[in-house]
Structures are given as structure tokens and as C-alpha cells.
Motif scaffolding. Structure first.
Motif, PDB file in Angstrom:
ATOM      1  N   THR A  62       0.855  -1.174   0.000  1.00  0.00           N
ATOM      2  CA  THR A  62       0.000   0.000   0.000  1.00  0.00           C
ATOM      3  C   THR A  62       0.900   1.236   0.000  1.00  0.00           C
ATOM      4  O   THR A  62       1.898   1.286   0.715  1.00  0.00           O
ATOM      5  CB  THR A  62      -0.884   0.010   1.256  1.00  0.00           C
ATOM      6  OG1 THR A  62      -1.723  -1.135   1.237  1.00  0.00           O
ATOM      7  CG2 THR A  62      -1.740   1.272   1.304  1.00  0.00           C
ATOM      8  N   ILE A  85      -3.384   5.104  -0.887  1.00  0.00           N
ATOM      9  CA  ILE A  85      -4.112   4.457  -1.972  1.00  0.00           C
ATOM     10  C   ILE A  85      -3.897   2.953  -1.889  1.00  0.00           C
ATOM     11  O   ILE A  85      -2.794   2.469  -1.649  1.00  0.00           O
ATOM     12  CB  ILE A  85      -3.682   5.030  -3.339  1.00  0.00           C
ATOM     13  CG1 ILE A  85      -4.551   4.482  -4.461  1.00  0.00           C
ATOM     14  CG2 ILE A  85      -2.187   4.790  -3.600  1.00  0.00           C
ATOM     15  CD1 ILE A  85      -4.410   5.262  -5.769  1.00  0.00           C
ATOM     16  N   GLY A 141      -5.636   0.501  -6.357  1.00  0.00           N
ATOM     17  CA  GLY A 141      -6.069   1.857  -6.691  1.00  0.00           C
ATOM     18  C   GLY A 141      -7.552   2.091  -6.493  1.00  0.00           C
ATOM     19  O   GLY A 141      -8.049   3.189  -6.760  1.00  0.00           O
ATOM     20  N   THR A 145      -9.063   5.127  -1.777  1.00  0.00           N
ATOM     21  CA  THR A 145      -8.123   6.154  -1.363  1.00  0.00           C
ATOM     22  C   THR A 145      -8.559   6.750  -0.032  1.00  0.00           C
ATOM     23  O   THR A 145      -9.727   6.621   0.371  1.00  0.00           O
ATOM     24  CB  THR A 145      -8.021   7.291  -2.393  1.00  0.00           C
ATOM     25  OG1 THR A 145      -9.325   7.855  -2.591  1.00  0.00           O
ATOM     26  CG2 THR A 145      -7.482   6.786  -3.729  1.00  0.00           C
ATOM     27  N   SER A 195      -3.105   9.016  -6.836  1.00  0.00           N
ATOM     28  CA  SER A 195      -3.366   8.017  -7.861  1.00  0.00           C
ATOM     29  C   SER A 195      -2.112   7.175  -8.042  1.00  0.00           C
ATOM     30  O   SER A 195      -1.037   7.532  -7.563  1.00  0.00           O
ATOM     31  CB  SER A 195      -3.771   8.670  -9.173  1.00  0.00           C
ATOM     32  OG  SER A 195      -2.741   9.508  -9.672  1.00  0.00           O
ATOM     33  N   ARG A 196      -2.266   6.056  -8.741  1.00  0.00           N
ATOM     34  CA  ARG A 196      -1.112   5.210  -9.023  1.00  0.00           C
ATOM     35  C   ARG A 196      -1.259   4.593 -10.396  1.00  0.00           C
ATOM     36  O   ARG A 196      -2.377   4.279 -10.825  1.00  0.00           O
ATOM     37  CB  ARG A 196      -0.927   4.140  -7.948  1.00  0.00           C
ATOM     38  CG  ARG A 196      -2.077   3.176  -7.786  1.00  0.00           C
ATOM     39  CD  ARG A 196      -1.902   2.296  -6.548  1.00  0.00           C
ATOM     40  NE  ARG A 196      -0.749   1.408  -6.634  1.00  0.00           N
ATOM     41  CZ  ARG A 196      -0.198   0.803  -5.601  1.00  0.00           C
ATOM     42  NH1 ARG A 196      -0.680   0.988  -4.380  1.00  0.00           N
ATOM     43  NH2 ARG A 196       0.842  -0.006  -5.763  1.00  0.00           N
TER      44      ARG A 196
END
Length: 125
Positions: free
Chosen positions: A33, A51, A55, A58, A71-72
């Protein structure tokens, strides 16, 4: 070797936007994480956002909710923090963090397995 490398910090004016990035080693990014913390001068490090591995979920500190977006991109092993409507009180060193403990919000600094070296964000009034 685990690496978390932040980039994107800088000097901006109040109301401006910045996007921070955190590039991570693949092993960490696909298993941990991820989150962001910050530390202002003279203050303790505090949670900013986290996040889930996928994803899908969040979490945010109340102080940034509605202004920051985490975001990822799992294909690029990179996490982002889009910061809008920046305020002088957002001035801090921002750290990328990784935890094997699973998604929890707020993310606890005691649960962090890896930290980046930080990137400085300065917001002038």
C-alpha cells in the motif's frame, strides 16, 4: 534494493497546483500500500493520503480532502499526488511511503516499511 524516489516539488504561489510523483521499485509497488506524508518545519510528520494496491480505494487527511488527489499507475510503478489550490500551510517536505500492512486510512507512520527521501514543496502567500 528498495527505492522510493519523489519528484515534482518546487516553489509556487497560493492557489497554484503541483503534481508530485513517486517512482518505486516493482517489487514494492506491486505488493505494498502506498501513501504520502509531509513534514513542515518544526512539526511532526503527518499523513496526507493513501491508496490501495489496486487503486480502488483512497484516503485523505481532512486538511487536504477536496484539494489533493492520489493516484497510481501500476504499469509504470509510479504514484502521484495532484495538489490543487495550494495554501501556505501546505509548505512541507513531502515523503512517499510504502506499507505491507494493507490499506488503512489514515495511514500510520509506524506501519511504514519504506520511505523516500522527500521533495520540498513551498507555497508562498
Amino acid at each position: 534494493q528498495v527505492q522510493l524516489v519523489e519528484s515534482g516539488g518546487g516553489l509556487v504561489q497560493a492557489g497554484d497546483s503541483l503534481r508530485l510523483s513517486c517512482a518505486a521499485s516493482e517489487r514494492v509497488f506491486k505488493s505494498y500500500t502506498m501513501g504520502w506524508f509531509r513534514q513542515a518545519p518544526g512539526k511532526e510528520r503527518e499523513f496526507v493520503a493513501t491508496i490501495m494496491l489496486t487503486g480502488d480505494r483512497t484516503g485523505y487527511a481532512d486538511s487536504v480532502k477536496g484539494r489533493f488527489t492520489i493516484s497510481r499507475d501500476n504499469a509504470k510503478n509510479t504514484m502521484y499526488l495532484q495538489m490543487n489550490y495550494l495554501k501556505p500551510e501546505d509548505t512541507a517536505v513531502y515523503y512517499c511511503a510504502a506499507s505491507i500492512s494493507g490499506f488503512k486510512t489514515p495511514m500510520s507512520s509506524s506501519s511504514i516499511n519504506y520511505w523516500g527521501k522527500g521533495t520540498l514543496v513551498t507555497v508562498s502567500s
